[in-house]
Design an enzyme around this catalytic site. Structure first.
Site, PDB file in Angstrom:
ATOM      1  N   THR A 222      25.980  53.919  39.741  1.00  0.00           N
ATOM      2  CA  THR A 222      25.660  53.104  38.401  1.00  0.00           C
ATOM      3  C   THR A 222      26.785  53.308  37.573  1.00  0.00           C
ATOM      4  O   THR A 222      27.065  54.480  37.406  1.00  0.00           O
ATOM      5  CB  THR A 222      24.397  53.264  37.997  1.00  0.00           C
ATOM      6  OG1 THR A 222      23.469  53.029  39.022  1.00  0.00           O
ATOM      7  CG2 THR A 222      24.077  52.372  36.587  1.00  0.00           C
TER       8      THR A 222
ATOM      9  N   CYS B  22      36.317  48.002  29.826  1.00  0.00           N
ATOM     10  CA  CYS B  22      36.665  48.601  31.006  1.00  0.00           C
ATOM     11  C   CYS B  22      36.295  48.009  32.394  1.00  0.00           C
ATOM     12  O   CYS B  22      35.750  47.051  32.154  1.00  0.00           O
ATOM     13  CB  CYS B  22      35.753  50.075  30.861  1.00  0.00           C
ATOM     14  SG  CYS B  22      35.945  51.115  29.657  1.00  0.00           S
TER      15      CYS B  22
ATOM     16  N   HIS C   7      36.164  53.660  37.296  1.00  0.00           N
ATOM     17  CA  HIS C   7      35.695  53.126  36.089  1.00  0.00           C
ATOM     18  C   HIS C   7      37.073  53.529  35.201  1.00  0.00           C
ATOM     19  O   HIS C   7      36.963  54.523  34.797  1.00  0.00           O
ATOM     20  CB  HIS C   7      34.555  53.587  35.594  1.00  0.00           C
ATOM     21  CG  HIS C   7      34.116  53.126  34.259  1.00  0.00           C
ATOM     22  ND1 HIS C   7      32.434  53.130  33.720  1.00  0.00           N
ATOM     23  CD2 HIS C   7      34.798  52.818  33.244  1.00  0.00           C
ATOM     24  CE1 HIS C   7      32.565  52.760  32.814  1.00  0.00           C
ATOM     25  NE2 HIS C   7      33.574  52.553  32.003  1.00  0.00           N
TER      26      HIS C   7
END
Length: 156
Positions: free
Chosen positions: A24, A30, A47
């Protein structure tokens, strides 16, 4: 059948596994790039916050070019091959009012991810990018599935 393991992916980090994980992360400007090997049924996700490292300071995974290279390396270490990978791209929202030129971080992040996938010959099979909403995604490293929920739009 055992439940999948869970991992929360922080900004500027990368995760890859041959085991089944539900990874998650929460995105604004981003971008998260999910790569999945359809033969090995293994995947990874990054990420990143900014598109490209300028060569100054530390070369960290907060930069898209570095994060993508490192994710590809981690997947190669797991036995994944580029020709078996598919990509899914999420994020790149416009989170501030001034989102033009040098401030268009979200746009620049998603453009970099798309450009590098073209360069590596990795097909982008899904993407949900841009707009003014944040996103919460859950990536399944075993199936390649991504579940996404948009947050409320930012106020103007």
């Amino acid at each position: 059948m055992p439940k999948p393991l869970r991992h929360f992916l922080l900004p500027a980090t990368i995760f890859a596994s041959r085991e089944e994980y539900l990874v998650t992360t929460v995105l604004g400007s981003c971008v998260a790039l999910c790569l999945w090997d359809k033969r090995l049924m293994a995947g990874g996700i990054n990420h990143f916050m900014l598109p490209a490292w300028t060569g100054e300071g530390e070369s960290s995974a907060k930069y898209g070019d570095i994060a993508i290279e490192r994710l590809l390396g981690m997947l190669a270490d797991l036995g994944c091959r580029k020709e078996n990978l598919v990509a899914k791209i999420f994020g790149g929202s416009s989170m501030i009012n001034e989102n033009s030129g040098a401030y268009a971080i979200g746009d620049r992040n998603m453009e970099l991810a798309e450009q590098l996938m073209r360069q590596y010959g990795i097909p982008v099979v899904a993407s949900e990018t841009g707009g003014c909403s944040g996103r919460r995604i859950i990536f399944n490293t075993r199936t390649g599935d991504v579940y996404m929920k948009k947050s409320a739009k930012r106020s103007k």
